[in-house]
Design an enzyme around this catalytic site. Structure first.
Site, PDB file in Angstrom:
ATOM      1  N   GLU A   1       0.846  -1.195   0.000  1.00 57.68           N
ATOM      2  CA  GLU A   1       0.000   0.000   0.000  1.00 57.68           C
ATOM      3  C   GLU A   1       0.882   1.246   0.000  1.00 57.68           C
ATOM      4  OE1 GLU A   1      -2.481   1.547  -0.782  1.00 57.68           O
ATOM      5  OE2 GLU A   1      -4.036   1.478   0.746  1.00 57.68           O
ATOM      6  N   ASP A   2       0.363   2.334  -0.554  1.00 58.71           N
ATOM      7  CA  ASP A   2       1.145   3.575  -0.586  1.00 58.71           C
ATOM      8  C   ASP A   2       1.254   4.214   0.786  1.00 58.71           C
ATOM      9  OD1 ASP A   2      -1.588   4.233  -0.657  1.00 58.71           O
ATOM     10  OD2 ASP A   2      -1.299   5.983  -1.933  1.00 58.71           O
TER      11      ASP A   2
ATOM     12  N   ASP B   1      -2.682   5.731   7.246  1.00 58.26           N
ATOM     13  CA  ASP B   1      -2.887   6.848   8.168  1.00 58.26           C
ATOM     14  C   ASP B   1      -3.832   6.394   9.288  1.00 58.26           C
ATOM     15  OD1 ASP B   1      -5.270   7.076   6.657  1.00 58.26           O
ATOM     16  OD2 ASP B   1      -4.664   8.936   5.725  1.00 58.26           O
TER      17      ASP B   1
ATOM     18  N   PHE C   1      -1.546  16.609   4.470  1.00 55.66           N
ATOM     19  CA  PHE C   1      -2.069  15.964   3.272  1.00 55.66           C
ATOM     20  C   PHE C   1      -0.964  15.970   2.226  1.00 55.66           C
ATOM     21  CE2 PHE C   1      -4.499  14.976  -0.439  1.00 55.66           C
ATOM     22  CZ  PHE C   1      -5.469  14.119   0.046  1.00 55.66           C
TER      23      PHE C   1
ATOM     24  N   ARG D   1      -0.871  12.126  -8.961  1.00 60.33           N
ATOM     25  CA  ARG D   1      -0.315  10.780  -8.797  1.00 60.33           C
ATOM     26  C   ARG D   1       1.001  10.613  -9.557  1.00 60.33           C
ATOM     27  NH1 ARG D   1      -4.040   7.281  -6.445  1.00 60.33           N
ATOM     28  NH2 ARG D   1      -6.220   7.786  -6.801  1.00 60.33           N
TER      29      ARG D   1
END
Length: 173
Positions: A95-96, A99, A148, A161
């Protein structure tokens, strides 16, 4: 929204991925991995990581979502599930970012229900300050602050992206 401060350069990302792959190669020597990428965000990290893994592996993906704009909805939607059988396999979820932990916890439980031999998680970015659900992450690239971020697969409304680095996102004006 505009791109803010660069948090991680291409070079930093590339070096850390090599380190993660080396650990995975050592941990899975003599085994075959089912590498499950979480799309869309993990596509760059996943691609770069699996090219560095030298043990046999099979690729598969899950498409999920839990964000609207810059806020998590708290609800995880699985749009496309794995196609390769998970039962009896050594699985790594790639997964990137983690959080709140809500999405990865949900996906992990869904995969554990399919009786893998083992299941570990590998993330590029770990935003520990936001954790609401504890999730064991065996392979983590970078701990990042509670801002963010975009780039290297992560997005804001499907934008940014394609950036080859990770940066903060700021409101314009």
């Amino acid at each position: 929204m505009v791109i803010g401060k660069t948090l991680l350069t291409e070079e930093q990302i590339r070096a850390r991925i090599k380190e993660l792959a080396d650990r995975i190669n050592a941990d899975y020597k003599g085994k075959e991995i089912l590498a499950v990428g979480i799309l869309k965000g993990a596509f760059m990290f996943y691609s770069d990581l699996v090219r560095q893994i030298r043990v046999p592996l099979i690729v598969d993906f899950i498409v999920s979502s839990s964000y609207e704009d810059t806020t998590t909805t708290g609800k995880v939607n699985i749009h496309i599930d794995t196609r390769i059988p998970v039962t009896g396999r050594d699985v790594i979820i790639i997964e990137d970012i983690i959080d709140t932990g809500i999405s990865l916890s949900y996906i992990k439980e869904k995969l554990l229900d399919k009786s893998p031999n083992s299941l570990k998680i590998c993330v590029l970015l770990d935003k520990k300050e936001r954790r609401l659900v504890e999730v064991d992450v065996e392979y983590a690239g970078f701990e990042i602050p509670d801002e963010f971020i975009v780039g290297y697969g992560t997005d804001y409304n499907d934008n940014f992206r394609n950036l080859p680095y990770v940066a903060t996102l700021k409101h314009s004006g």
